[in-house]
Design an enzyme around this catalytic site. Sequence first.
Site, PDB file in Angstrom:
ATOM      1  N   GLU A 210       0.862  -1.180   0.000  1.00 38.93           N
ATOM      2  CA  GLU A 210       0.000   0.000   0.000  1.00 38.93           C
ATOM      3  C   GLU A 210       0.897   1.227   0.000  1.00 38.93           C
ATOM      4  O   GLU A 210       1.481   1.593   1.018  1.00 38.93           O
ATOM      5  CB  GLU A 210      -0.913  -0.009   1.224  1.00 38.93           C
ATOM      6  N   CYS A 244      -2.126   9.353   2.590  1.00 44.14           N
ATOM      7  CA  CYS A 244      -1.652   8.803   1.312  1.00 44.14           C
ATOM      8  C   CYS A 244      -2.619   9.048   0.161  1.00 44.14           C
ATOM      9  O   CYS A 244      -2.215   9.069  -1.004  1.00 44.14           O
ATOM     10  CB  CYS A 244      -1.370   7.305   1.447  1.00 44.14           C
TER      11      CYS A 244
END
Length: 504
Positions: A210, A244
């Site tokens: 991720e 993010c």
Amino acid sequence: MPSYTQEVQACRDAYNAGKMLIVEERRKHLMSLWRLMEEQSEEILAALKKDLSKPKFEGVLMEIAFVKNELVCQLDHLDEWTAPQKVGKNLMTMMDGVFIKPEPLGVVLIMSAWNYPIQLTLGPLCGALAAGNTVIIKPSELSANIATLLEKIIPKYFPSNIVTVINGAIPETNALLKERFDYILYTGGSAVAKIIYESAAKHLTPVTLELGGKSPVYLDPSSNLEIAARRIVWGRFSNSGQTCIAPDYVMCPKGIESEFVRRCKDALLEFFGENAQESESYGRIVNNRHFNRIKAMLNGANIAVGGKTDEKDKFIEPTILVDVKPTDSCMQDEIFGPILPVMCVSDVDEAIAFINSREKPLALYVFSKNGKTVDKIMSRTTSGGITVNDTVMHASVETLPFGGVGNSGIGAYHGKFSFDTFSHKRSCLVKKQAMEGMNQIRYPPYTDKKLNLVTMITGKKPGSRNNWKMWVSVLVLGVLLGLFLKTPSVMQKLKAVLTAVAGL
């Protein structure tokens, strides 16, 4: 260099003992995690405040509540997801049991990031435990107070051979990566991800990575600029921009830039007041290294809003840049801080071309009331996820997979996708020791007669999924096998075969 062979082996022994195959054992550990979240919430919030000056509102909603919702999702569906899944059969296996059996992978390593240290650590832990794995957690050393807290409280709720925490920095991480795991989930930057991927490859260990990237926003002139500004500002400056999937930069036509920036300034004033440094709703940069990295992006930039910094307080004011060019420093790497560049484009086609000229982003945002514009961006770009007329919110939907594509990541999780990520889908076929006559057609000695018959029975053609054809094929199968093989038992079993088909 430290060694963690003993810790990994303890988890492997616990997995091999088979208790985690029992659904109720998994449920017990998930409930232990629920108790942890209930009983340790104040300690968690205090640690988040120390590490990131994270507001309580963000700590509760984006960390604690997120994990608890993920837990409930896993608990509510545990029986359903762990059950064997029946699948379609072909004519040669019509009388057999055919199903997919989800099985745990073994020992899982979760390496989490510092920006949402509870969500990104305990969130994937939910899926790993639900799938029946034992887990080693490596929190980020940058969120040191959370890492220390997890090392302290996890043993109160889990045996060390079910869930264990290993803290440390680069030496400890390197030592961990020398061990063999059955799955690794890593959240962080692409540079470290490549190291992890390379280490995992030595053992053929599957991974979920991720990562991140520069998540663009295209702002269409048809948008309500007040609404768009509020939603973009919220997504960009929550957690001081250290998210993010935060919108990394905005592309819009020149004609709406000034009004959009003015609307953003109004939203910032509403959200954080005249002085964001005094706002209880605004956090801080995680450390001095990241503070200086972000601050350097302001050098030579055209600052339209904000720009104040305080290194001692690790404070960077919410900042909006204009007259941004693709070659500017803020447009090279993911900002991961409270800066929002606005870059002008002529139209949606130029925006699409710019997006596609760069690495595939983790998220992509479109603000438009024009359905054709939205469809064009959706069909001509690629990203881990896309949200229209909002930011960040797709990550809160547990029925959507969360993950990147290309440079923004490998694999996905959340909800059922977490369970699947940490599970092996075992293909199962169970045949009885009976009706051997029907198998003669596939045994040697091979003949053209057998080949023609098998091809006719098993061959498929486009558009041939009609039930009546299946009935005819089954009937032909029984009759031809009976005549060809002269096996009376086949004809006696034909009725059973037809009955089985009728029950599909």
